[in-house]
Design an enzyme around this catalytic site. Structure first.
Site, short mmCIF file in Angstrom:
data_model
loop_
_atom_site.label_atom_id
_atom_site.label_comp_id
_atom_site.label_asym_id
_atom_site.label_seq_id
_atom_site.Cartn_x
_atom_site.Cartn_y
_atom_site.Cartn_z
N CYS A 52 20.00 15.37 31.59
CA CYS A 52 19.62 15.19 32.99
C CYS A 52 18.16 15.59 33.21
CB CYS A 52 20.57 15.95 33.90
SG CYS A 52 20.55 15.36 35.61
N HIS A 66 26.27 14.14 32.18
CA HIS A 66 26.78 15.50 32.04
C HIS A 66 28.13 15.45 31.33
CE1 HIS A 66 23.73 17.53 34.42
NE2 HIS A 66 23.84 16.61 35.34
#
Length: 501
Positions: free
Chosen positions: A332, A435
């Site tokens: 991310c 994630h």
């Protein structure tokens, strides 16, 4: 309303763990539980099936209840970012970014309304509320406009169980001090006490239990032994040190950059259960060393943490490590920082419109921050060029920036055929918005097996990401074994005789 509220004498006392265990236990016993937390302050998020964002703890609690999570289970999520500000996620959608003082001044009445509406929405389904508090109910500087503890117990009209962490010491003072600082009408709601994280034989605490009951007039419902390796993620950031501090050096050394605005550190937790792998958090250049692999995790403030990497000298360490053939995974915000440059035209990430910063230059890409936020669940496959095998993976994306790649091979091919992230041709550098990619046992094992092969270690495939339903059953069994169920049942059924179906 039908329900119970779990409050704590402090942060990280075990509220989330007990609430989650209670959700599963009540489900097993024929209740119809539903989790609720009015306002969560956390950068660990959960994405619902319809792409809404709530606190991760309530998402897991919904799973323990056998329910799909919905925003009403956590109507307000505050995500701390830079300069003392927090992003407000309101019923699952980004609403604003403000300081704590501005939030209390501007949003308090609106917050009371949306919390009330969410409670009534959940009540319509005739379910039993398992409500989780936050921090301590006696933060005296915040009590006049608190929205997370006794105010919520009053709004829902439910009894309170007070949880205390005996592992930290000062248990008796924390329990007595909390009760003494409550107003009389608040204290009257506290119907039971749970002693959490007990090490040793609980029978040795019998004198302490009797003293508490005689001193407070409130029953001690359980003395819960500390339960390691339950494989459920921690919710509170204070648990970060506790979960990772005892991790001794093992044959495989994975360094993780501990960013100031670290988010979704649950991405790293599966490595805790790898027998030959240790996680080492790095905050300074002097700590970098020569790891076998490096992970740059997510962040709530990418540009601020990028500045931290440069100012601390860690950026030079990362670049030199890559030049020497190191294995790097950027997750991310970590993915964004590995690119060539990042631009924030309207100041949505940094608060400074027009800010442009150079990244690490290890991925041929650039990131632009927009006001729109991506919150989606993702399924796909890691192509064979990354680890040698085509591996199915799933997870979720939560990010405001969009990263544009210069015709590079993707890290993941989504179910719709679109590419996501980046993987270098040799697979040594990867970047992804996904994630929980390391929660895939197959991908994590293949990623680690590359290191094992290079170090001459035995190859193996780990199954540390056990069936989550079994983990819920395990913690429910743990709670039931030590909980005085009859006394607990008497508390929750008082004046609510129609609780059990």
């Amino acid at each position: 309303m039908k329900g119970v509220m779990i409050q704590g004498t402090a942060s990280d006392a075990g509220k989330s763990f007990i609430a989650t265990a209670l959700c599963r236990l009540l489900k097993q016993k024929g209740f119809h539980p539903v989790p609720f937390k009015s306002q969560n302050v956390s950068n660990n998020s959960y994405v619902t099936a319809d792409g809404k964002e709530i606190g991760r703890a309530q998402g897991l609690q919904a799973e323990a209840c056998g329910l799909e999570a919905i925003p009403e289970m956590n109507p307000i999520l505050l995500k701390p970012s830079a300069n003392g500000q927090s992003e407000i996620v309101w019923l699952g959608e980004r609403k604003d970014t403000v300081s704590g003082l501005a939030y209390r001044k501007t949003y308090y009445e609106q917050a009371v309304k949306v919390i009330t509406e969410s409670l009534h929405y959940l009540e319509k389904e005739n379910r039993f509320l398992v409500i989780e508090g936050a921090g301590s109910p006696v933060e005296m500087n915040l009590k006049t406009k608190e929205l997370v503890n006794m105010k919520i117990a009053e709004m829902a009209d439910v009894p309170v169980i007070l949880t205390a962490d005996i592992n930290r010491g000062g248990l008796f003072a924390s329990v007595i001090g909390t009760l003494e600082l409550l107003e009389p009408q608040e204290r009257s709601r506290v119907k039971g006490i749970i002693i959490n994280k007990f090490h040793g034989d609980p029978h040795f605490f019998e004198d302490g239990k009797l003293w508490l009951e005689e001193r407070t007039g409130i029953p001690v419902l359980a003395i819960l032994p500390y339960l390691p390796d339950h494989h459920l993620e921690a919710e509170d950031s204070l648990s970060l040190a506790e979960r990772f501090h005892a991790n001794v050096r093992k044959p495989i050394d994975v360094a993780v950059i501990q960013l100031p605005y670290l988010s979704n550190y649950s991405d790293i937790e599966p490595f805790l259960y790898e027998e030959d792998t240790s996680i080492r958090w790095v905050q300074q250049a002097e700590e970098f060393g020569a790891p076998d692999a490096l992970i740059i995790p997510g962040t709530k403030s990418t540009l601020h943490d990028l500045a931290f990497l440069k100012d601390s000298g860690l950026m030079n360490c990362i670049q030199q490590y890559a030049e020497s053939g190191g294995i790097i995974a950027g997750l991310c915000g970590g993915f964004q920082m590995l690119g060539e440059y990042l631009t924030d035209p309207d100041g949505y990430d940094s608060g400074m419109a027009g800010r442009i910063e150079k990244g690490a230059g290890l991925i041929p890409a650039y990131t632009v921050f927009y006001s729109d936020k991506t919150t989606i669940r993702v399924k796909g496959k890691v192509p064979s060029h990354v680890t040698g095998n085509e591996i199915p993976v799933e997870g979720f994306e939560i990010h405001m920036g969009q990263t544009l790649l210069h015709s590079s091979p993707p890290f993941i091919v989504r179910e719709d055929g679109s590419g996501e992230g980046y993987a270098s041709p040799d697979g040594r550098i990867i970047g992804t918005y996904l994630h929980h990619v390391f929660h895939s046992d197959s991908f994590r094992s293949d990623w680690l097996n590359r290191i094992r092969q290079e170090k001459g270690l035995p190859l193996h495939s780990s199954q540390v990401n056990r069936d989550k339903q079994n983990a819920f059953d395990q913690i429910a069994e743990h709670l039931e074994k030590h909980l005085n169920w009859e006394r607990f049942l008497g508390i929750i059924e008082e004046d609510k005789k129609d609780t059990v179906r």
